[in-house]
Design a protein around this motif. Sequence first.
Motif, mmCIF file in Angstrom:
data_model
loop_
_atom_site.group_PDB
_atom_site.id
_atom_site.type_symbol
_atom_site.label_atom_id
_atom_site.label_comp_id
_atom_site.label_asym_id
_atom_site.label_seq_id
_atom_site.Cartn_x
_atom_site.Cartn_y
_atom_site.Cartn_z
ATOM 1 N N LEU A 235 0.828 -1.209 0.000
ATOM 2 C CA LEU A 235 0.000 0.000 0.000
ATOM 3 C C LEU A 235 0.857 1.251 0.000
ATOM 4 C CD1 LEU A 235 -2.903 -0.957 2.425
ATOM 5 C CD2 LEU A 235 -3.074 -0.488 -0.020
ATOM 6 N N ASN A 236 1.942 1.229 0.762
ATOM 7 C CA ASN A 236 2.975 2.252 0.687
ATOM 8 C C ASN A 236 4.213 1.603 0.074
ATOM 9 O OD1 ASN A 236 1.502 4.383 2.067
ATOM 10 N ND2 ASN A 236 1.771 3.155 3.916
ATOM 11 N N ALA A 237 4.902 2.335 -0.779
ATOM 12 C CA ALA A 237 6.048 1.763 -1.475
ATOM 13 C C ALA A 237 7.030 1.143 -0.477
ATOM 14 C CB ALA A 237 6.748 2.834 -2.296
ATOM 15 N N PRO A 238 7.402 -0.120 -0.652
ATOM 16 C CA PRO A 238 8.292 -0.818 0.299
ATOM 17 C C PRO A 238 9.753 -0.436 0.091
ATOM 18 C CG PRO A 238 7.548 -2.335 -1.397
ATOM 19 C CD PRO A 238 6.855 -1.038 -1.671
ATOM 20 N N ASP A 239 10.041 0.838 0.352
ATOM 21 C CA ASP A 239 11.376 1.365 0.080
ATOM 22 C C ASP A 239 12.444 0.723 0.962
ATOM 23 O OD1 ASP A 239 10.538 3.195 -1.936
ATOM 24 O OD2 ASP A 239 9.827 4.567 -0.388
ATOM 25 N N GLU A 240 12.103 0.411 2.215
ATOM 26 C CA GLU A 240 13.111 -0.177 3.107
ATOM 27 C C GLU A 240 13.526 -1.559 2.627
ATOM 28 O OE1 GLU A 240 12.118 -0.137 7.218
ATOM 29 O OE2 GLU A 240 11.722 2.018 7.283
ATOM 30 N N THR A 241 12.554 -2.348 2.197
ATOM 31 C CA THR A 241 12.884 -3.677 1.675
ATOM 32 C C THR A 241 13.741 -3.556 0.432
ATOM 33 O OG1 THR A 241 10.735 -4.480 2.473
ATOM 34 C CG2 THR A 241 11.922 -5.885 0.940
ATOM 35 N N ALA A 242 13.378 -2.636 -0.463
ATOM 36 C CA ALA A 242 14.163 -2.431 -1.677
ATOM 37 C C ALA A 242 15.580 -1.984 -1.357
ATOM 38 C CB ALA A 242 13.466 -1.414 -2.577
ATOM 39 N N ALA A 243 15.718 -1.091 -0.384
ATOM 40 C CA ALA A 243 17.051 -0.603 -0.005
ATOM 41 C C ALA A 243 17.908 -1.730 0.563
ATOM 42 C CB ALA A 243 16.922 0.526 1.015
ATOM 43 N N ALA A 244 17.295 -2.595 1.369
ATOM 44 C CA ALA A 244 18.044 -3.727 1.937
ATOM 45 C C ALA A 244 18.551 -4.644 0.834
ATOM 46 C CB ALA A 244 17.157 -4.497 2.905
ATOM 47 N N ILE A 245 17.756 -4.829 -0.199
ATOM 48 C CA ILE A 245 18.167 -5.677 -1.325
ATOM 49 C C ILE A 245 19.285 -5.015 -2.122
ATOM 50 C CG2 ILE A 245 17.369 -6.558 -3.560
ATOM 51 C CD1 ILE A 245 14.643 -7.077 -2.117
ATOM 52 N N ARG A 246 19.141 -3.723 -2.388
ATOM 53 C CA ARG A 246 20.185 -3.011 -3.137
ATOM 54 C C ARG A 246 21.498 -2.982 -2.366
ATOM 55 N NH1 ARG A 246 16.076 1.250 -3.550
ATOM 56 N NH2 ARG A 246 14.702 0.737 -5.309
ATOM 57 N N LYS B 272 22.744 -5.205 -0.718
ATOM 58 C CA LYS B 272 23.415 -6.497 -0.883
ATOM 59 C C LYS B 272 23.731 -6.794 -2.349
ATOM 60 C CE LYS B 272 21.445 -8.577 3.285
ATOM 61 N NZ LYS B 272 20.612 -9.680 3.841
ATOM 62 N N GLY B 273 23.606 -5.766 -3.188
ATOM 63 C CA GLY B 273 23.979 -5.914 -4.587
ATOM 64 C C GLY B 273 22.855 -6.319 -5.504
ATOM 65 N N GLY B 274 21.632 -6.407 -5.007
ATOM 66 C CA GLY B 274 20.500 -6.807 -5.830
ATOM 67 C C GLY B 274 19.853 -5.628 -6.526
#
Length: 252
Positions: free
Chosen positions: A38-49, A51-53
């Motif tokens: 519902l709100n952009a999952p920016d924290e999850t995306a940042a955690a992935i980035r 780690k190189g994802g």
Amino acid sequence: MSRLNGKVAIITGAAQGIGATYAQALAAEGATVVLCDLNAPDETAAAIRNKGGTALAIACDVTDGAAVQAMVEEAVEQFSGVHVLINNAALFATLELKPFEQTSSAEWDRIMAVNVRGSFECAKAVMPVMRRQGYGKIVNIASATAFKGAPMMAAYVASKGAVIALTRSIAREVGDAGIRCNCLAPGLTMSANVQANAAWAGDIVRNNIASRCIKREAVPQDLIGALLFLSCTDSDFMSGQTLVVDGGSVTH
């Protein structure tokens, strides 16, 4: 870890909890991930980035067909395809346990809209892309409660039973197009949101654990092996199936 190299995966309900765990596991296996909530999952995306994802975070209500279509179009524009859809978004952890006759019609409709129609809208939106590719994996997230008929949560249980039925029907329709549609049905899993709900404590949790072959609490990481199996080529000759991961409480 490379079973999903070159694949693009959409994960709904990815802002926190089990959805965030799913997203990070898929990314660790090599997938480019498109995350929505519902709100952009920016924290999850940042955690992935970190780690190189590669991750794209999008705000999207899965009950809004137009918004879901826009999300899929953005995924295709950015990454040229969608190979995996994880239909994880659902109402559960914040629900109140109560007799079914105390459930209002509005609450029933809201649970069905998110848990069932949300999965339908997302599967519908990715279907043209997967048909063009001649390949795709849809993993719907159900619940072991659908096999138990768990009390005090009738709307939720009914919604997850519907997800299992929807999975079977979609699988029959799309198999000839090279698309597989399967279901992952977790048992009670102690995500942060579940732990924050006082209803999921004490005897309810202890009794649930006692019903299992493997007598301990389930954590989100327990679901990852099955999720990756259903998402990658290892399960290419499997469709319309429901895989229960609950420590052996349900033997399905």
